[in-house]
Design a protein around this motif. Structure first.
Motif, PDB file in Angstrom:
ATOM      1  N   ILE A 109       0.884  -1.165   0.000  1.00  0.00           N
ATOM      2  CA  ILE A 109       0.000   0.000   0.000  1.00  0.00           C
ATOM      3  C   ILE A 109       0.922   1.215   0.000  1.00  0.00           C
ATOM      4  O   ILE A 109       1.629   1.464   0.978  1.00  0.00           O
ATOM      5  N   TYR A 110       0.929   1.950  -1.114  1.00  0.00           N
ATOM      6  CA  TYR A 110       1.938   2.976  -1.328  1.00  0.00           C
ATOM      7  C   TYR A 110       1.315   4.348  -1.538  1.00  0.00           C
ATOM      8  O   TYR A 110       0.723   4.594  -2.582  1.00  0.00           O
ATOM      9  N   THR A 111       1.471   5.251  -0.570  1.00  0.00           N
ATOM     10  CA  THR A 111       1.009   6.626  -0.764  1.00  0.00           C
ATOM     11  C   THR A 111       2.026   7.426  -1.557  1.00  0.00           C
ATOM     12  O   THR A 111       1.707   8.483  -2.085  1.00  0.00           O
ATOM     13  N   ALA A 112       3.262   6.958  -1.621  1.00  0.00           N
ATOM     14  CA  ALA A 112       4.367   7.723  -2.200  1.00  0.00           C
ATOM     15  C   ALA A 112       4.541   7.457  -3.687  1.00  0.00           C
ATOM     16  O   ALA A 112       4.374   6.340  -4.161  1.00  0.00           O
ATOM     17  N   GLY A 113       4.907   8.522  -4.397  1.00  0.00           N
ATOM     18  CA  GLY A 113       5.267   8.443  -5.805  1.00  0.00           C
ATOM     19  C   GLY A 113       6.374   9.447  -6.073  1.00  0.00           C
ATOM     20  O   GLY A 113       6.713  10.273  -5.212  1.00  0.00           O
ATOM     21  N   HIS A 114       6.942   9.390  -7.255  1.00  0.00           N
ATOM     22  CA  HIS A 114       8.088  10.241  -7.582  1.00  0.00           C
ATOM     23  C   HIS A 114       7.832  10.998  -8.870  1.00  0.00           C
ATOM     24  O   HIS A 114       7.112  10.525  -9.760  1.00  0.00           O
ATOM     25  N   PRO A 115       8.453  12.182  -9.025  1.00  0.00           N
ATOM     26  CA  PRO A 115       8.310  12.940 -10.273  1.00  0.00           C
ATOM     27  C   PRO A 115       8.801  12.118 -11.466  1.00  0.00           C
ATOM     28  O   PRO A 115       9.718  11.300 -11.331  1.00  0.00           O
ATOM     29  N   THR A 132      -7.554   5.434   1.143  1.00  0.00           N
ATOM     30  CA  THR A 132      -8.668   5.078   2.027  1.00  0.00           C
ATOM     31  C   THR A 132      -9.208   3.712   1.624  1.00  0.00           C
ATOM     32  O   THR A 132      -9.487   3.473   0.439  1.00  0.00           O
ATOM     33  N   ILE A 133      -9.361   2.843   2.616  1.00  0.00           N
ATOM     34  CA  ILE A 133      -9.927   1.509   2.408  1.00  0.00           C
ATOM     35  C   ILE A 133     -11.099   1.390   3.379  1.00  0.00           C
ATOM     36  O   ILE A 133     -10.918   1.546   4.582  1.00  0.00           O
ATOM     37  N   GLY A 134     -12.292   1.134   2.851  1.00  0.00           N
ATOM     38  CA  GLY A 134     -13.504   1.098   3.662  1.00  0.00           C
ATOM     39  C   GLY A 134     -13.591  -0.126   4.557  1.00  0.00           C
ATOM     40  O   GLY A 134     -12.650  -0.914   4.674  1.00  0.00           O
ATOM     41  N   ASP A 135     -14.739  -0.289   5.186  1.00  0.00           N
ATOM     42  CA  ASP A 135     -15.005  -1.442   6.046  1.00  0.00           C
ATOM     43  C   ASP A 135     -15.221  -2.705   5.218  1.00  0.00           C
ATOM     44  O   ASP A 135     -15.646  -2.638   4.060  1.00  0.00           O
ATOM     45  N   SER A 150      -8.800   4.719  -3.494  1.00  0.00           N
ATOM     46  CA  SER A 150      -9.884   4.594  -2.522  1.00  0.00           C
ATOM     47  C   SER A 150     -10.644   3.317  -2.847  1.00  0.00           C
ATOM     48  O   SER A 150     -11.055   3.116  -3.990  1.00  0.00           O
ATOM     49  N   ILE A 151     -10.810   2.456  -1.825  1.00  0.00           N
ATOM     50  CA  ILE A 151     -11.512   1.187  -2.016  1.00  0.00           C
ATOM     51  C   ILE A 151     -12.775   1.223  -1.170  1.00  0.00           C
ATOM     52  O   ILE A 151     -12.715   1.377   0.043  1.00  0.00           O
ATOM     53  N   GLY A 152     -13.933   1.077  -1.821  1.00  0.00           N
ATOM     54  CA  GLY A 152     -15.216   1.156  -1.137  1.00  0.00           C
ATOM     55  C   GLY A 152     -15.491  -0.030  -0.233  1.00  0.00           C
ATOM     56  O   GLY A 152     -14.985  -1.135  -0.454  1.00  0.00           O
ATOM     57  N   SER A 153     -16.298   0.189   0.775  1.00  0.00           N
ATOM     58  CA  SER A 153     -16.652  -0.848   1.748  1.00  0.00           C
ATOM     59  C   SER A 153     -17.253  -2.068   1.071  1.00  0.00           C
ATOM     60  O   SER A 153     -18.006  -1.948   0.099  1.00  0.00           O
ATOM     61  N   ARG A 164      -5.747   1.643  -8.544  1.00  0.00           N
ATOM     62  CA  ARG A 164      -5.543   3.089  -8.646  1.00  0.00           C
ATOM     63  C   ARG A 164      -6.918   3.723  -8.760  1.00  0.00           C
ATOM     64  O   ARG A 164      -7.887   3.068  -9.148  1.00  0.00           O
ATOM     65  N   GLY A 165      -7.034   4.961  -8.396  1.00  0.00           N
ATOM     66  CA  GLY A 165      -8.322   5.651  -8.494  1.00  0.00           C
ATOM     67  C   GLY A 165      -9.317   5.123  -7.477  1.00  0.00           C
ATOM     68  O   GLY A 165      -8.947   4.681  -6.393  1.00  0.00           O
ATOM     69  N   GLU A 166     -10.581   5.135  -7.866  1.00  0.00           N
ATOM     70  CA  GLU A 166     -11.650   4.789  -6.938  1.00  0.00           C
ATOM     71  C   GLU A 166     -12.303   3.458  -7.299  1.00  0.00           C
ATOM     72  O   GLU A 166     -12.716   3.247  -8.436  1.00  0.00           O
TER      73      GLU A 166
END
Length: 193
Positions: A109-115, A132-135, A150-153, A164-166
């Motif tokens: 699970i990676y919040t980081a990225g590079h130019p 964000t990862i839901g219930d 973002s991963i929905g519940s 990636r994305g939602e």
């Protein structure tokens, strides 16, 4: 604005040479070393160390095997959290995981990225976007979750996927890049009865 504030704002920040960030990562590495080298029978001590490292946890959390992160304080996990072996969370930005989530082995699970341009990348600059990862989410083996996802519940992420994305709630998502395969429905709840 310091480098940690830049990271929280999603701006480029100095992750490799800023003394304050390096000190925070070093402090996390010390705790992780202790966690990752405990005897398997020392579950209680492991849980207490994890609760001290992470920003927020539920009462009932389990991290099996090795776990690695950058800082720890940017990670929040809910109640009944389970992570199998070799979980890596790069938490330059906030990672929020809901209740009753299960993570299979070898997930990143990676919040980081590079130019993309080498000049700024070679200066040690990076960005971080929250995840964000839901219930009630199940993340299969070998999944990669990219910055800003973002991963929905209630959703299930198929093994080996790149998210990636939602991802909407209550779906099966799979592939690279991850796409919705189908909704989870009543037949799924009847399958193993």
């Amino acid at each position: 604005m310091n480098e940690l504030q830049k990271a929280a704002a999603g701006l480029l920040y100095d992750a490799n040479y800023d003394p304050a960030l390096l000190a925070k990562r070093r402090a996390a590495k010390r705790i992780l070393f202790e966690i990752n080298n405990l005897h398997p029978d020392e579950d209680e001590k492991r849980t207490q160390l994890l609760k001290g490292l992470l920003g927020k946890t539920g009462q009932n959390i389990t991290f099996d095997g090795q776990f690695h992160c950058d800082y720890g304080f940017n990670i929040e996990v809910g109640e009944n959290f389970y992570a199998n072996v070799n979980l890596v969370i790069l938490d330059g930005a906030k990672v929020t995981i809901g209740n009753n989530c299960f993570i299979a082995p070898n997930v990143g699970i990676y919040t980081a990225g590079h130019p993309l341009d080498a000049e700024r990348r070679n200066k040690g600059l990076e960005y971080a976007h929250p995840i964000t990862i839901g219930d009630d989410v199940w993340i299969g083996a070998g999944v990669t979750v990219l910055p800003g996802a973002s991963i929905g519940s209630g959703s299930v992420i198929a093994a080996g996927s790149v998210v990636r994305g939602e991802v909407p709630p209550n779906v099966i998502c799979g592939g690279n890049p991850g796409n919705v395969i189908r909704e989870i429905n009543e037949r799924d709840s009847q399958k193993y009865r």
